[in-house]
Design a protein around this motif. Structure first.
Motif, PDB file in Angstrom:
ATOM      1  N   THR A 160      30.062  20.206  39.172  1.00  0.00           N
ATOM      2  CA  THR A 160      29.193  19.073  38.898  1.00  0.00           C
ATOM      3  C   THR A 160      27.712  19.442  39.011  1.00  0.00           C
ATOM      4  N   ARG A 179      38.177  11.740  39.158  1.00  0.00           N
ATOM      5  CA  ARG A 179      36.741  11.721  39.380  1.00  0.00           C
ATOM      6  C   ARG A 179      36.201  13.152  39.388  1.00  0.00           C
ATOM      7  N   LEU A 226      38.621   7.495  29.110  1.00  0.00           N
ATOM      8  CA  LEU A 226      37.178   7.274  29.216  1.00  0.00           C
ATOM      9  C   LEU A 226      36.833   5.792  29.211  1.00  0.00           C
ATOM     10  N   GLU A 267      33.534  12.490  35.379  1.00  0.00           N
ATOM     11  CA  GLU A 267      32.519  11.442  35.410  1.00  0.00           C
ATOM     12  C   GLU A 267      31.168  11.905  34.878  1.00  0.00           C
ATOM     13  N   ILE A 268      30.926  13.196  34.879  1.00  0.00           N
ATOM     14  CA  ILE A 268      29.631  13.673  34.401  1.00  0.00           C
ATOM     15  C   ILE A 268      29.682  14.108  32.944  1.00  0.00           C
ATOM     16  N   GLN A 313      37.158  21.036  39.132  1.00  0.00           N
ATOM     17  CA  GLN A 313      36.499  19.784  39.454  1.00  0.00           C
ATOM     18  C   GLN A 313      35.163  19.943  40.183  1.00  0.00           C
ATOM     19  N   LEU A 322      36.754   4.298  32.722  1.00  0.00           N
ATOM     20  CA  LEU A 322      35.682   4.652  33.640  1.00  0.00           C
ATOM     21  C   LEU A 322      34.566   3.622  33.588  1.00  0.00           C
ATOM     22  N   ARG A 323      33.851   3.507  34.691  1.00  0.00           N
ATOM     23  CA  ARG A 323      32.749   2.548  34.769  1.00  0.00           C
ATOM     24  C   ARG A 323      31.644   2.939  33.794  1.00  0.00           C
ATOM     25  N   LYS A 324      31.089   1.958  33.112  1.00  0.00           N
ATOM     26  CA  LYS A 324      30.022   2.187  32.142  1.00  0.00           C
ATOM     27  C   LYS A 324      28.778   2.734  32.829  1.00  0.00           C
ATOM     28  N   ARG A 325      28.206   3.821  32.281  1.00  0.00           N
ATOM     29  CA  ARG A 325      27.007   4.417  32.843  1.00  0.00           C
ATOM     30  C   ARG A 325      25.776   3.891  32.101  1.00  0.00           C
ATOM     31  N   VAL A 346      41.448  10.280  34.218  1.00  0.00           N
ATOM     32  CA  VAL A 346      40.606   9.394  35.017  1.00  0.00           C
ATOM     33  C   VAL A 346      40.248  10.011  36.367  1.00  0.00           C
TER      34      VAL A 346
END
Length: 329
Positions: free
Chosen positions: A157, A183, A216, A187-188, A154, A219-222, A181
C-alpha cells in the motif's frame, strides 16, 4: 562528478546522469546522503510527470504489461521512465530478477528509461528511495513514471503514497467476489486489470473481471473517484489488447481529479507523509552508531539475564540517547 554538474545533466535529460543520480540517492553512505540532499535541492519543481503505481502477484505478467504499455506510450510521443522494484538478494543486497533484461524492446527505445532497484529491507513493495528516484525522473523531463512494485501481496500500500494512480494486475481465475472485497491493496486500486485475457484463458478472464467489477461496487465510495471508478477491465499484454482503453480511462480519471482539486491535494498529502517517514528514518539511523549499538547490547544483556524488565531497559536506553543528543547540540 560535482553535484551541480550532475544536476545539470539530469535536467538536460541525460540518461547516464540520471542513472548516476539514482545510484547516489539510493546509497546509504552518510556522505552520499549529504550529496543526494544537495542534488535534490537543485532540481526544478515545475516538472511533474504522471506517476502510475503497478502491482500484482508474481507471474501475473507485470513486466510484459509494463513493456507493452510503455511502448504504446512511447509511440504516442511520450517519454516513459520505469522504476522496477525487485526482491533483493540476501547475500549481495542487489536486485534478483532484473526487469531490464525482460523488457528488451522498451529498454532499447530512445524515449524510455528503465531502472531496476532492490527493495532491500524496506517493506511496502517499493524501495526506500523510490520517491526520490521519481523526483529525478520528473526533473529529467519524463512524462510518465511507471513504478512497478515487488508484487508480494496485500502489504503493497506504500506505492499509493508515491503514485497519482494505482493499477492492480490480476490473473484469470485468481479469485471470486469474496477475494475481491479484501481490504488493503484492493482499497487503493484505481483500476483492476485482468491480464492474459487471450486464447483459452479469455473465458476465465471474463468471469474474473465480472467478479471483481461486482466486488468493487461493494466497497465504500471514495471522494477522489468520479462515477464508474474504480473499475475492472480485461487486457492482454502479450497481444497488446485493451491497452489503449486503459490509457483512455487513465486520462479521464486524472483529468477529473485535476479539475476537482484532488491531484494537488493528494500530492501535498504525499509530501507530508514522506516528511514524516524521513524523520522516522533519521531517528532510527541514530541506533546505528557504535555508541548506540554498545548501549543496546549492554541493556539487552541485562534484560536477558533478568536484571531489568524490557520496558525499564528501553526507557533507560532512550533517556541515554536523549542525553547524548543534548550534549551534541
Amino acid at each position: 562528478m560535482e553535484t551541480a554538474q550532475l544536476a545539470a545533466g539530469v535536467i538536460k535529460g541525460e540518461r547516464r546522469a540520471l542513472a548516476r543520480a539514482i545510484t547516489l540517492v539510493e546509497s546509504a553512505r552518510e556522505d552520499h546522503r549529504v550529496q543526494a540532499s544537495e542534488l535534490l535541492q537543485l532540481l526544478p519543481l515545475d516538472r511533474q510527470a504522471l506517476r502510475i503505481g503497478l502491482s500484482g502477484t508474481p507471474g501475473v505478467g507485470k513486466s510484459t504489461f509494463v513493456e507493452s504499455f510503455g511502448m504504446m506510450l512511447v509511440e504516442k510521443g511520450l517519454r516513459v521512465a520505469v522504476l522496477a522494484v525487485d526482491p533483493s538478494s540476501s547475500r549481495s543486497g542487489g536486485s534478483i530478477l532484473g526487469d531490464k533484461t525482460r523488457m528488451d524492446r522498451l529498454a532499447r527505445a530512445p524515449n524510455a528509461f528503465i531502472r531496476p532497484s532492490p527493495s532491500q529491507t524496506h517493506l511496502g513493495g517499493v524501495a526506500r528511495r523510490s520517491r526520490e528516484a521519481v523526483a529525478l525522473c520528473e526533473a529529467a523531463g519524463f512524462d510518465v513514471v511507471l513504478i512497478e512494485t515487488v508484487g508480494v501481496g496485500q502489504s503493497e500500500t506504500v506505492v499509493a503514497e508515491i503514485s497519482d494512480l494505482f493499477l492492480l494486475l490480476l490473473a484469470p481465475a485468481g479469485g471470486d467476489e469474496l477475494q475481491g472485497v479484501k481490504r488493503g491493496i484492493m482499497e487503493i486500486a484505481d483500476m483492476i486489470l485482468v491480464n492474459k485475457a487471450d486464447g483459452d484463458l479469455k473465458p476465465a478472464a471474463t468471469r474474473t473481471c465480472a467478479d471483481y467489477a461486482g466486488a468493487l461496487r461493494l466497497l465504500r465510495k471514495r471522494p477522489q473517484d468520479p462515477e464508474g471508478f474504480p473499475k475492472a477491465a480485461m487486457v492482454s499484454a502479450l497481444h497488446e489488447n485493451g491497452l489503449a482503453n486503459v490509457w483512455q480511462d487513465i486520462e479521464t480519471l486524472i483529468a477529473w481529479r485535476r479539475a476537482q482539486g484532488f491531484w494537488h491535494r493528494t500530492r501535498a498529502d504525499q509530501a507530508r507523509y514522506w516528511f514524516g517517514q524521513d524523520v522516522r528514518n533519521a531517528l532510527l539511523g541514530q541506533l546505528e552508531t557504535l555508541q548506540a549499538r554498545a548501549a543496546l547490547k549492554s541493556f539487552g544483556d541485562k534484560v536477558a539475564s533478568g536484571e531489568m524488565p524490557p520496558s525499564v531497559a528501553a526507557q533507560s536506553f532512550l533517556a541515554g540517547l536523549d542525553r547524548r543528543d543534548g550534549s551534541k547540540s
